[in-house]
Design an enzyme around this catalytic site. Structure first.
Site, mmCIF file in Angstrom:
data_model
loop_
_atom_site.group_PDB
_atom_site.id
_atom_site.type_symbol
_atom_site.label_atom_id
_atom_site.label_comp_id
_atom_site.label_asym_id
_atom_site.label_seq_id
_atom_site.Cartn_x
_atom_site.Cartn_y
_atom_site.Cartn_z
ATOM 1 N N SER A 77 0.836 -1.213 0.000
ATOM 2 C CA SER A 77 0.000 0.000 0.000
ATOM 3 C C SER A 77 0.863 1.251 0.000
ATOM 4 C CB SER A 77 -0.938 0.001 1.209
ATOM 5 O OG SER A 77 -0.197 -0.006 2.415
ATOM 6 N N ASP A 78 0.214 2.348 -0.343
ATOM 7 C CA ASP A 78 0.890 3.644 -0.303
ATOM 8 C C ASP A 78 -0.153 4.724 -0.039
ATOM 9 O OD1 ASP A 78 3.635 4.974 -0.958
ATOM 10 O OD2 ASP A 78 2.126 6.251 -1.895
ATOM 11 N N THR A 79 0.246 5.695 0.765
ATOM 12 C CA THR A 79 -0.637 6.821 1.094
ATOM 13 C C THR A 79 0.039 8.126 0.699
ATOM 14 O OG1 THR A 79 -1.641 5.649 2.971
ATOM 15 C CG2 THR A 79 -1.838 8.049 2.948
ATOM 16 N N SER A 114 -3.808 3.766 -1.617
ATOM 17 C CA SER A 114 -4.009 2.671 -2.562
ATOM 18 C C SER A 114 -3.487 1.393 -1.938
ATOM 19 C CB SER A 114 -3.272 2.941 -3.870
ATOM 20 O OG SER A 114 -3.805 4.074 -4.527
#
Length: 201
Positions: A77-79, A114
């Site tokens: 994930s990545d924010t 995501s």
């Protein structure tokens, strides 16, 4: 049957060192294996908003793909914080953290997370956007927060669950958990779909 019982035949691999993301899975009653690999988090400049976090979440999955076995479910994930048509990542130092919070002060921004789910046969990426409304923050409040909480591991230089969120955020539109670091509802629902879709080995 609850997911934590149905998923016993699967191995969930969480490729994240974030203690907040790890805690979410514990709270859901799901056991995960933490598997970390270094990735250079760079993206093409043409990407916009969720395209950036989608790209980075998928990028983080690449070093793990050759190691996946049957019934492994890899989660990456990545924010990002999207503000004034640019992405704010994690601050590198105190001055960057202060500058980020000054730019967010008195404005609305978007927190976009995501999440990429990868198995030996499927790759699925979802994203969620939350609108966050900050009051006008004083310099004293910003400096106190940065020096006390050292938010260098957080996109946009703040954690909504911390002091700055309690005194500085007027309202949000969307998932609170997404701002903390993971759109938990969507993650849980997607895991249910993957478990239902994939045959047991």
């Amino acid at each position: 049957m609850l997911l934590n019982k149905r998923i016993k035949n699967y191995n969930i691999i969480l490729a994240s060192g974030s203690p907040r993301r790890q805690q979410f899975f514990k709270d859901l009653g799901l056991e995960v294996e933490i598997r970390l690999k270094k990735v250079v988090e760079e993206y093409p400049p043409r990407l916009y908003q969720f395209e950036i976090s989608d790209y980075l979440a998928q990028l983080k999955a690449l070093p793990h793909k050759d190691e996946l076995r049957e019934n492994d479910i890899l989660i990456t994930s990545d924010t990002i914080v999207w503000h004034q048509s640019k992405a704010l990542g994690k601050p590198n130092n105190r001055s960057e953290a202060i500058a980020m919070l000054k730019s967010l002060s008195g404005h609305t921004h978007q927190v976009i997370t995501s999440v990429c789910f990868t198995t030996t046969t499927v790759e699925k990426t979802l994203n969620h956007t939350t609108n966050v409304y900050f009051k006008i923050l004083s310099d004293e409040e910003i400096i106190y927060y940065v020096d006390t909480y050292e938010p260098y591991d957080k996109a946009g230089a703040y954690g909504i669950q911390e002091w700055i969120g309690q005194i500085g955020i007027e309202k949000i539109e969307g998932s609170f958990f997404n701002v903390v670091g993971l759109p938990v509802f969507e993650v849980y629902r997607t895991l249910e779909e993957l478990v239902n879709f994939r045959p047991k080995q």
